[in-house]
Enzyme design. Structure first.
Site, mmCIF file in Angstrom:
data_model
loop_
_atom_site.group_PDB
_atom_site.id
_atom_site.type_symbol
_atom_site.label_atom_id
_atom_site.label_comp_id
_atom_site.label_asym_id
_atom_site.label_seq_id
_atom_site.Cartn_x
_atom_site.Cartn_y
_atom_site.Cartn_z
ATOM 1 N N GLY A 72 51.163 -26.731 -57.784
ATOM 2 C CA GLY A 72 50.981 -26.133 -58.802
ATOM 3 C C GLY A 72 51.007 -27.008 -59.560
ATOM 4 O O GLY A 72 49.829 -27.442 -60.767
ATOM 5 N N ASN B 92 47.790 -30.042 -53.089
ATOM 6 C CA ASN B 92 46.809 -28.616 -52.802
ATOM 7 C C ASN B 92 46.674 -27.746 -53.491
ATOM 8 O O ASN B 92 48.330 -27.156 -54.073
ATOM 9 C CB ASN B 92 48.109 -27.684 -51.938
ATOM 10 C CG ASN B 92 47.645 -26.925 -50.592
ATOM 11 O OD1 ASN B 92 46.427 -25.833 -50.831
ATOM 12 N ND2 ASN B 92 48.730 -26.272 -50.437
ATOM 13 N N TRP B 93 45.452 -27.902 -53.788
ATOM 14 C CA TRP B 93 45.155 -27.106 -54.547
ATOM 15 C C TRP B 93 45.034 -25.362 -54.676
ATOM 16 O O TRP B 93 44.857 -24.441 -55.255
ATOM 17 C CB TRP B 93 43.611 -27.060 -55.200
ATOM 18 C CG TRP B 93 43.512 -28.257 -56.267
ATOM 19 C CD1 TRP B 93 44.409 -29.448 -56.165
ATOM 20 C CD2 TRP B 93 42.373 -29.555 -56.606
ATOM 21 N NE1 TRP B 93 43.777 -30.473 -56.962
ATOM 22 C CE2 TRP B 93 42.792 -30.651 -57.353
ATOM 23 C CE3 TRP B 93 41.239 -29.171 -55.992
ATOM 24 C CZ2 TRP B 93 41.991 -31.332 -57.650
ATOM 25 C CZ3 TRP B 93 39.733 -30.101 -57.167
ATOM 26 C CH2 TRP B 93 40.581 -30.810 -58.111
ATOM 27 N N LYS B 94 45.263 -25.295 -53.479
ATOM 28 C CA LYS B 94 44.968 -24.137 -53.205
ATOM 29 C C LYS B 94 44.278 -23.365 -53.655
ATOM 30 O O LYS B 94 42.985 -23.843 -53.185
ATOM 31 C CB LYS B 94 46.703 -22.966 -53.445
ATOM 32 C CG LYS B 94 47.559 -23.726 -53.254
ATOM 33 C CD LYS B 94 49.160 -22.782 -53.430
ATOM 34 C CE LYS B 94 50.511 -23.744 -53.099
ATOM 35 N NZ LYS B 94 51.535 -22.263 -52.815
ATOM 36 N N GLU C 30 51.598 -20.359 -46.832
ATOM 37 C CA GLU C 30 51.312 -19.146 -46.858
ATOM 38 C C GLU C 30 50.467 -18.880 -45.883
ATOM 39 O O GLU C 30 49.896 -17.496 -45.723
ATOM 40 C CB GLU C 30 50.459 -19.719 -48.140
ATOM 41 C CG GLU C 30 51.388 -19.604 -49.649
ATOM 42 C CD GLU C 30 51.087 -21.063 -50.383
ATOM 43 O OE1 GLU C 30 49.460 -21.618 -50.356
ATOM 44 O OE2 GLU C 30 51.380 -21.145 -51.097
ATOM 45 N N SER D 76 57.969 -26.684 -55.563
ATOM 46 C CA SER D 76 58.568 -27.042 -56.765
ATOM 47 C C SER D 76 58.599 -28.377 -57.086
ATOM 48 O O SER D 76 59.597 -28.854 -57.987
ATOM 49 C CB SER D 76 59.623 -26.358 -57.435
ATOM 50 O OG SER D 76 58.912 -24.828 -57.005
ATOM 51 N N GLU E 53 58.668 -27.911 -46.017
ATOM 52 C CA GLU E 53 58.251 -26.978 -47.195
ATOM 53 C C GLU E 53 59.419 -25.906 -46.730
ATOM 54 O O GLU E 53 58.622 -25.356 -46.407
ATOM 55 C CB GLU E 53 57.052 -27.260 -47.184
ATOM 56 C CG GLU E 53 55.678 -27.954 -47.718
ATOM 57 C CD GLU E 53 54.995 -27.599 -48.416
ATOM 58 O OE1 GLU E 53 54.586 -28.031 -49.582
ATOM 59 O OE2 GLU E 53 54.001 -26.492 -47.377
ATOM 60 N N GLY F 51 56.394 -22.874 -55.419
ATOM 61 C CA GLY F 51 55.952 -22.386 -56.078
ATOM 62 C C GLY F 51 56.804 -21.454 -56.311
ATOM 63 O O GLY F 51 56.351 -20.301 -58.005
ATOM 64 N N HIS G 298 50.540 -24.664 -43.531
ATOM 65 C CA HIS G 298 50.972 -23.759 -44.784
ATOM 66 C C HIS G 298 51.173 -22.599 -44.400
ATOM 67 O O HIS G 298 51.229 -21.418 -43.613
ATOM 68 C CB HIS G 298 49.916 -24.281 -45.675
ATOM 69 C CG HIS G 298 50.213 -23.787 -46.407
ATOM 70 N ND1 HIS G 298 51.236 -23.041 -47.725
ATOM 71 C CD2 HIS G 298 50.581 -25.595 -47.522
ATOM 72 C CE1 HIS G 298 52.109 -22.988 -49.057
ATOM 73 N NE2 HIS G 298 51.983 -24.670 -49.035
HETATM 74 C C1 PEP Z 1 53.029 -26.104 -51.698
HETATM 75 O O1 PEP Z 1 51.610 -25.768 -51.585
HETATM 76 O O2 PEP Z 1 52.155 -26.923 -50.376
HETATM 77 C C2 PEP Z 1 54.083 -26.352 -53.011
HETATM 78 C C3 PEP Z 1 54.436 -27.183 -52.389
HETATM 79 O O3 PEP Z 1 53.060 -25.439 -53.527
HETATM 80 P P1 PEP Z 1 54.102 -25.751 -55.144
HETATM 81 O O4 PEP Z 1 54.708 -27.178 -55.774
HETATM 82 O O5 PEP Z 1 53.400 -24.772 -55.996
HETATM 83 O O6 PEP Z 1 55.892 -24.865 -54.951
#
Ligand code: PEP
Length: 247
Positions: A232, A9-11, A95, A210, A165, A171, A93
């Protein structure tokens, strides 16, 4: 036997040039058995589609409108994602739930619309830190999952992918321990088993939060963890490939 699936997921990151370099690096990866997918910002989906066509890496959107078409400024429909040959779309998600106020009901509608169009939704569910600390993890995860189950039924869940998640791990550099993650994944699969054991056995449940090359293998080795949704670390080809190689 469920296949390990790793989705990036490049966001809201990337540029035409950076995307090209990143995809070139990822395509150069070797020794990967995992299924792979990339979810770039929507505006770059045609570029990523061009770069990945002919490879065994899929792509998808990060969000989709719950409506099929019409006066919804700024939104992107499931049919548009399909036209760009997306296989997947992320829905719910954290976010978007937190920053855009997406409710469980809206997420369920997005999931349903995506599924009806022929996309494979990746449903994100997970608790906030205060919900974990107050012992509400299972209640939150069950509520988020049941909202979608009520809308699309167990067959609808079986046609998608679930990503657990924990919001406190996204993040932040704080990963759930393999056992913490496994406990919630087993709980999710148990909810599905009560509806249909065959579907529950087949559906892929990813962990996100993460994940890095150095913790991926022990997470993916857990019985009910079938891969990862990676934020990330998906922005660096070596990191993303290192995670995929752990599968
Ligand atoms: C995500 O945004 O779904 C995610 C898991 O981010 P990160 O790997 O940066 O924690």
């Amino acid at each position: 036997m469920r296949q390990i699936f790793v989705a990036g997921n490049w966001k809201m990151n990337g540029s035409l040039e950076a995307n090209q370099q990143l995809i070139n690096g990822i395509k150069a990866g070797r020794g990967i058995n995992a299924e792979m997918a990339i979810c770039p910002p929507a505006i770059y989906i045609p570029q990523i589609a061009d770069l990945l066509t002919g490879s065994d890496i899929s792509w998808g959107g990060q969000d989709v409108c719950e409506q099929v078409s019409g006066a919804y400024t700024g939104q992107i429909s499931a049919a548009m994602l399909l036209e760009m040959k997306c296989k997947y779309v992320i829905v719910g998600h954290s976010e978007r739930r937190t920053l855009n106020g997406e409710s469980d009901e809206l997420v369920a509608e997005k999931y349903s619309t995506a599924l009806a169009a022929g996309l494979k939704p990746i449903l994100c569910i997970g608790e906030l830190l205060e919900e974990r600390e107050s012992g509400d993890t299972e209640a939150v995860v069950a509520r988020q999952l049941n909202a979608v189950l009520d809308k699309v039924g167990i067959e609808g869940i079986g046609a998608g992918v679930i990503a657990y998640e924990p919001v406190w791990a996204i993040g932040t550099g704080k990963t759930a321990s393999p056992q913490q993650a496994q406990d919630v994944h087993a709980f999710i699969r148990q909810i599905l088993t009560e509806k249909d054991g065959n579907v529950a056995e087949k559906v892929q449940i990813l962990y996100g939060g993460s994940v890095k090359p150095d913790n991926a293998a022990e997470l993916f080795a857990m019985t009910d963890i079938d891969g990862g949704l990676i934020g990330g670390a998906s922005l660096d080809a070596d990191s993303f490939l290192g995670i995929c190689q752990a599968g």
